[in-house]
Enzyme design. Sequence first.
Site, PDB file in Angstrom:
ATOM      1  CG  HIS A  18      -8.203  -3.408  -2.506  1.00 31.53           C
ATOM      2  ND1 HIS A  18      -9.114  -2.754  -3.297  1.00 31.53           N
ATOM      3  CD2 HIS A  18      -8.064  -2.648  -1.400  1.00 31.53           C
ATOM      4  CE1 HIS A  18      -9.505  -1.645  -2.694  1.00 31.53           C
ATOM      5  NE2 HIS A  18      -8.891  -1.561  -1.536  1.00 31.53           N
TER       6      HIS A  18
ATOM      7  CG  ASP B 298      -2.036   1.000   1.121  1.00 26.13           C
ATOM      8  OD1 ASP B 298      -3.197   0.576   1.104  1.00 26.13           O
ATOM      9  OD2 ASP B 298      -1.754   2.230   1.024  1.00 26.13           O
ATOM     10  CB  ILE B 299       1.066   4.110  -2.338  1.00 25.21           C
ATOM     11  CG1 ILE B 299       2.199   4.979  -2.838  1.00 25.21           C
ATOM     12  CG2 ILE B 299      -0.199   4.910  -2.173  1.00 25.21           C
ATOM     13  CD1 ILE B 299       3.327   4.236  -3.470  1.00 25.21           C
TER      14      ILE B 299
ATOM     15  CD  GLU C 246      -8.084   5.738  -1.584  1.00 24.03           C
ATOM     16  OE1 GLU C 246      -7.066   5.809  -2.271  1.00 24.03           O
ATOM     17  OE2 GLU C 246      -8.074   5.700  -0.335  1.00 24.03           O
TER      18      GLU C 246
ATOM     19  CG  HIS D 214      -6.514  -2.960   3.138  1.00 22.76           C
ATOM     20  ND1 HIS D 214      -5.778  -1.813   2.951  1.00 22.76           N
ATOM     21  CD2 HIS D 214      -7.709  -2.732   2.526  1.00 22.76           C
ATOM     22  CE1 HIS D 214      -6.479  -0.926   2.270  1.00 22.76           C
ATOM     23  NE2 HIS D 214      -7.663  -1.454   1.990  1.00 22.76           N
TER      24      HIS D 214
HETATM   25  P1  AMP Z   1      -9.847   1.218  -0.068  1.00 18.78           P
HETATM   26  O1  AMP Z   1     -10.376   1.190  -1.491  1.00 18.78           O
HETATM   27  O2  AMP Z   1     -10.698   2.042   0.842  1.00 18.78           O
HETATM   28  O3  AMP Z   1      -9.590  -0.167   0.485  1.00 18.78           O
HETATM   29  O4  AMP Z   1      -8.427   1.966  -0.086  1.00 18.78           O
HETATM   30  C1  AMP Z   1      -7.543   1.820  -1.177  1.00 18.78           C
HETATM   31  C2  AMP Z   1      -6.126   1.665  -0.689  1.00 18.78           C
HETATM   32  O5  AMP Z   1      -5.284   1.630  -1.839  1.00 18.78           O
HETATM   33  C3  AMP Z   1      -5.590   2.799   0.199  1.00 18.78           C
HETATM   34  O6  AMP Z   1      -5.051   2.245   1.391  1.00 18.78           O
HETATM   35  C4  AMP Z   1      -4.525   3.482  -0.666  1.00 18.78           C
HETATM   36  O7  AMP Z   1      -3.422   3.951   0.090  1.00 18.78           O
HETATM   37  C5  AMP Z   1      -4.124   2.364  -1.604  1.00 18.78           C
HETATM   38  N1  AMP Z   1      -3.641   2.821  -2.912  1.00 18.78           N
HETATM   39  C6  AMP Z   1      -4.256   3.681  -3.749  1.00 18.78           C
HETATM   40  N2  AMP Z   1      -3.515   3.850  -4.866  1.00 18.78           N
HETATM   41  C7  AMP Z   1      -2.423   3.070  -4.716  1.00 18.78           C
HETATM   42  C8  AMP Z   1      -1.274   2.812  -5.535  1.00 18.78           C
HETATM   43  N3  AMP Z   1      -1.107   3.389  -6.727  1.00 18.78           N
HETATM   44  N4  AMP Z   1      -0.336   1.946  -5.063  1.00 18.78           N
HETATM   45  C9  AMP Z   1      -0.492   1.360  -3.863  1.00 18.78           C
HETATM   46  N5  AMP Z   1      -1.547   1.563  -3.054  1.00 18.78           N
HETATM   47  C10 AMP Z   1      -2.490   2.407  -3.476  1.00 18.78           C
END
Ligand code: AMP
Length: 132
Positions: free
Chosen positions: A92, A28-29, A87, A94
């Site tokens: 995905h 996760d970024i 988001e 975590h």
């Molecule tokens: P959620 O959809 O609420 O589970 O959150 C999306 C997750 O993806 C967040 O924790 C972001 O930090 C992560 N994220 C978004 N874009 C990227 C990326 N390009 N590379 C890695 N992680 C990402």
Amino acid sequence: MSIFSKIAEGEIPSYKCAENDEFYAFLDINPLVKGHTLVIPRREVDYIFDMEDDEIARFQVFAKKVAIAIKKAFPCIKVGQAVLGLEVPHAHIHLVPMQSEKDMIFSNEKLSLPADEMKSIADAIYSEFKKL
Ligand code: AMP
């Protein structure tokens, strides 16, 4: 194509932690803690519970292997698993190495780590994954 599909295809860079033909894992970024990893299906599907039974079962088994690799690379009490997806509209999981329950609070302030540290975290996880 979703941003996570582009990541799985290598069109957008990521810190790779594990992969097979069907699934991909990367850091996760904006991690909650060091080692916070996302696991995705290469197939584009938004909502995890829209996945077919067979696919979600294989997805979970893959995530289990990634969690084992994370715990070896980053000793922790347990690796926590969460699904949000509010988001990014690409399913995905975590995976978060936990030292306490507070490590799983998604409204916590996120870390921003330098690229060389992200790379070494991902490499440590990938190296353990390859041994499994
Ligand atoms: P959620 O959809 O609420 O589970 O959150 C999306 C997750 O993806 C967040 O924790 C972001 O930090 C992560 N994220 C978004 N874009 C990227 C990326 N390009 N590379 C890695 N992680 C990402």
